[in-house]
Design a protein around this motif. Structure first.
Motif, PDB file in Angstrom:
ATOM      1  N   ALA A 148       0.852  -1.191   0.000  1.00 16.75           N
ATOM      2  CA  ALA A 148       0.000   0.000   0.000  1.00 16.75           C
ATOM      3  C   ALA A 148       0.881   1.232   0.000  1.00 16.75           C
ATOM      4  O   ALA A 148       1.988   1.220   0.549  1.00 16.75           O
ATOM      5  CB  ALA A 148      -0.929   0.008   1.209  1.00 16.75           C
ATOM      6  N   VAL A 149       0.383   2.282  -0.633  1.00 18.03           N
ATOM      7  CA  VAL A 149       1.098   3.553  -0.634  1.00 18.03           C
ATOM      8  C   VAL A 149       0.194   4.618  -0.032  1.00 18.03           C
ATOM      9  O   VAL A 149      -1.029   4.500  -0.028  1.00 18.03           O
ATOM     10  CB  VAL A 149       1.536   3.966  -2.056  1.00 18.03           C
ATOM     11  CG1 VAL A 149       2.531   2.971  -2.620  1.00 18.03           C
ATOM     12  CG2 VAL A 149       0.332   4.102  -2.981  1.00 18.03           C
ATOM     13  N   SER A 150       0.807   5.658   0.494  1.00 19.55           N
ATOM     14  CA  SER A 150       0.062   6.746   1.100  1.00 19.55           C
ATOM     15  C   SER A 150       0.749   8.054   0.758  1.00 19.55           C
ATOM     16  O   SER A 150       1.690   8.082  -0.042  1.00 19.55           O
ATOM     17  CB  SER A 150      -0.033   6.533   2.622  1.00 19.55           C
ATOM     18  OG  SER A 150      -0.922   7.471   3.209  1.00 19.55           O
ATOM     19  N   LYS A 151       0.262   9.151   1.361  1.00 19.94           N
ATOM     20  CA  LYS A 151       0.819  10.476   1.072  1.00 19.94           C
ATOM     21  C   LYS A 151       1.093  11.215   2.380  1.00 19.94           C
ATOM     22  O   LYS A 151       0.289  11.163   3.319  1.00 19.94           O
ATOM     23  CB  LYS A 151      -0.163  11.314   0.242  1.00 19.94           C
ATOM     24  CG  LYS A 151      -0.453  10.766  -1.131  1.00 19.94           C
ATOM     25  CD  LYS A 151       0.643  11.084  -2.128  1.00 19.94           C
ATOM     26  CE  LYS A 151       0.626  12.525  -2.550  1.00 19.94           C
ATOM     27  NZ  LYS A 151       1.362  12.794  -3.793  1.00 19.94           N
ATOM     28  N   TYR A 152       2.230  11.906   2.397  1.00 22.20           N
ATOM     29  CA  TYR A 152       2.617  12.723   3.553  1.00 22.20           C
ATOM     30  C   TYR A 152       3.256  14.017   3.078  1.00 22.20           C
ATOM     31  O   TYR A 152       3.732  14.113   1.939  1.00 22.20           O
ATOM     32  CB  TYR A 152       3.602  11.952   4.442  1.00 22.20           C
ATOM     33  CG  TYR A 152       2.997  10.770   5.160  1.00 22.20           C
ATOM     34  CD1 TYR A 152       2.360  10.925   6.380  1.00 22.20           C
ATOM     35  CD2 TYR A 152       3.054   9.493   4.601  1.00 22.20           C
ATOM     36  CE1 TYR A 152       1.790   9.838   7.030  1.00 22.20           C
ATOM     37  CE2 TYR A 152       2.481   8.406   5.245  1.00 22.20           C
ATOM     38  CZ  TYR A 152       1.855   8.587   6.459  1.00 22.20           C
ATOM     39  OH  TYR A 152       1.285   7.508   7.101  1.00 22.20           O
ATOM     40  N   PHE A 153       3.281  14.989   3.968  1.00 18.66           N
ATOM     41  CA  PHE A 153       4.124  16.149   3.750  1.00 18.66           C
ATOM     42  C   PHE A 153       5.531  15.795   4.235  1.00 18.66           C
ATOM     43  O   PHE A 153       5.723  15.441   5.402  1.00 18.66           O
ATOM     44  CB  PHE A 153       3.611  17.361   4.525  1.00 18.66           C
ATOM     45  CG  PHE A 153       2.409  18.011   3.906  1.00 18.66           C
ATOM     46  CD1 PHE A 153       2.540  18.837   2.798  1.00 18.66           C
ATOM     47  CD2 PHE A 153       1.139  17.791   4.427  1.00 18.66           C
ATOM     48  CE1 PHE A 153       1.431  19.442   2.218  1.00 18.66           C
ATOM     49  CE2 PHE A 153       0.026  18.385   3.853  1.00 18.66           C
ATOM     50  CZ  PHE A 153       0.171  19.211   2.745  1.00 18.66           C
ATOM     51  N   TYR A 154       6.499  15.879   3.346  1.00 17.03           N
ATOM     52  CA  TYR A 154       7.907  15.753   3.706  1.00 17.03           C
ATOM     53  C   TYR A 154       8.417  17.170   3.975  1.00 17.03           C
ATOM     54  O   TYR A 154       8.064  18.107   3.256  1.00 17.03           O
ATOM     55  CB  TYR A 154       8.714  15.149   2.557  1.00 17.03           C
ATOM     56  CG  TYR A 154       8.435  13.700   2.245  1.00 17.03           C
ATOM     57  CD1 TYR A 154       9.426  12.738   2.448  1.00 17.03           C
ATOM     58  CD2 TYR A 154       7.217  13.287   1.720  1.00 17.03           C
ATOM     59  CE1 TYR A 154       9.194  11.394   2.139  1.00 17.03           C
ATOM     60  CE2 TYR A 154       6.973  11.951   1.417  1.00 17.03           C
ATOM     61  CZ  TYR A 154       7.965  11.019   1.623  1.00 17.03           C
ATOM     62  OH  TYR A 154       7.732   9.696   1.320  1.00 17.03           O
TER      63      TYR A 154
END
Length: 432
Positions: A148-154
């Motif tokens: 699974a992939v997700s999204k974050y603020f780096y």
């Protein structure tokens, strides 16, 4: 999904003869040379990953040769559909869960793996029901969930420390963070956006929709099951687009996001030109490979007045499916099971920075602390939801993708965007 595995195993016992004739090879042909065409999505480490996976697979399947074909994301969905309908498609292929997988299931283009997947040693006996559900329909399994992939603020930890900045706890705080960075240097782009292929903004609006309205309010619209007079009429949809404009007005993005590629926006962050980026879990591996490791992550924060408390995130299960036309269903199933095994899961984490469906050997994987943080955070989520362009019907997804471009260009208002999306949804529902 309650009792899914038990029911599947019961069907497997009752249908043993059918399995033998449709899935299992005869003993005489077991060692005949077999070639499987594998289609995969391009990305950093893909060739290395599949080469290593094939090497370990051939320890038990020395007669099977895997021919890898890698394709770019923009054209992948279209070329896959055409190939599967024709006579020159792959045997096994990467796919996203959600509508992308469900469309192929409805069209009869992929194998029903229910019986074979629940046989001893196959992936249906090792993965959880939650994971198996990602590629299931009406209680049957049509794919092997791999990760699974997700999204974050780096964010650049050095830049934040130097200027006394902190990750925001609210959407308003995110807007102020962009303004603060611009105040440090007006030439710095706080949050570069590479939307030339349209999917980057689609990820933003997926999360913002949930933050504004909550996941439960979205389901009937995304599934096209809401009554016609209610379909995509929630005013929260327009509010979500207004939040995109607020990000733009706060100076978060560069001047021409629709003319910027995802690769350029990532490079702006990894080269430390920009101190933040909203990027997938796979981006960490890209940054690491480019020699940049001075980053940490935070989730998209809650939006003031929104229905979501922020203990949720976009999580997109990915995996492999098998063509209904494959001449080698048993070997294809064995290969699919191998790709989602614990051993290959650890390899997937190391080479692709992807959270594996079988994470039982993740402790042994050579991954960064940032990766372990993301894996733990995804495990802790109270709510997970899929990305819009793989969750909704294709024409509705395209309307959303187009609307994102228009919103950023200033050529469509939030209300006009939702009128276009609602019209596409009504037409798609009527065509069902």
């Amino acid at each position: 999904m309650t009792g899914l595995k038990t029911a599947m195993r019961a069907r497997a016992a009752l249908a043993g003869m059918a399995i033998a004739s449709t899935v299992l090879p005869s003993l005489a042909s077991a060692q005949e040379p077999v070639t499987l065409r594998m289609w995969a999505l391009s990305g950093t480490g893909i060739e290395e990953f599949y080469a290593a996976a094939e090497e370990s697979f051939q320890k038990t399947h020395p007669n099977v040769d895997i021919v890898l074909e890698v394709q770019d994301g923009e054209a992948y969905k279209t070329s896959l559909q055409v190939a599967l309908v024709g006579s020159d498609g792959p045997d096994v292929f990467f796919n996203w869960s959600g509508e992308d997988a469900q469309r192929l299931i409805r069209d009869g283009l992929v194998l029903d793996l229910t019986e074979g997947a629940t046989a001893d040693g196959q992936f249906g006996t090792t993965l959880s029901e939650g994971w198996l559900g990602a590629f299931s329909r009406d209680g049957k399994i049509y794919g092997a969930p791999a990760n699974a992939v997700s999204k974050y603020f780096y964010y650049n930890t050095g830049f934040f420390a130097e200027h006394g900045l902190k990750p925001p706890s609210s959407f308003g705080g995110l807007l102020q963070l962009c303004r603060d960075i611009r105040a440090i240097d007006p030439e710095i782009v706080p949050l570069p956006l590479g939307n030339s292929q349209r999917w980057k903004m689609n990820h933003y609006i997926t999360v913002i929709n949930e933050r504004v309205m909550g996941n439960d309010a979205l389901r009937a619209d995304y599934a096209l099951t809401a009554p016609d007079d209610q379909l995509f009429t929630n005013p929260g949809y327009a509010t979500a687009w207004e939040k995109v404009l607020e990000l733009q007005q706060a100076g978060c993005f560069q001047d021409a996001p629709n003319a910027t590629t995802p690769e350029v926006s990532r490079s702006m962050f990894s080269s430390e030109v920009s101190p933040m980026i909203f990027c997938g879990t796979w981006c960490g591996g890209i940054f690491d490979s480019e020699g940049y490791t001075g980053y940490s992550m935070f989730r998209f924060p809650p939006i003031e007045g929104g229905k979501s408390d922020g203990n949720s995130n976009m999580v997109v299960p990915e995996g492999v499916q098998i063509s209904a036309k494959t001449a080698h269903p048993k070997e294809a199933l064995d290969w699919a099971s191998h790709l989602v095994s614990a051993e290959v899961g650890a390899l997937r984490a190391e080479l692709l920075s992807a959270i594996p469906s079988d994470a039982s050997l993740l402790d042994q994987a050579k991954v960064t602390e940032q990766f372990r943080w993301m894996a733990a955070d995804m495990t802790s989520l109270a709510v997970q939801y899929n990305v819009i362009d793989v969750e909704v019907e294709a024409s509705v997804a395209n309307a959303y993708l187009d609307a994102g471009t228009e919103i950023l260009n200033g050529t469509m208002t939030p209300q006009q965007a939702m009128e276009s999306i609602r019209a596409a949804a009504l037409a798609a529902k009527a065509a069902q």
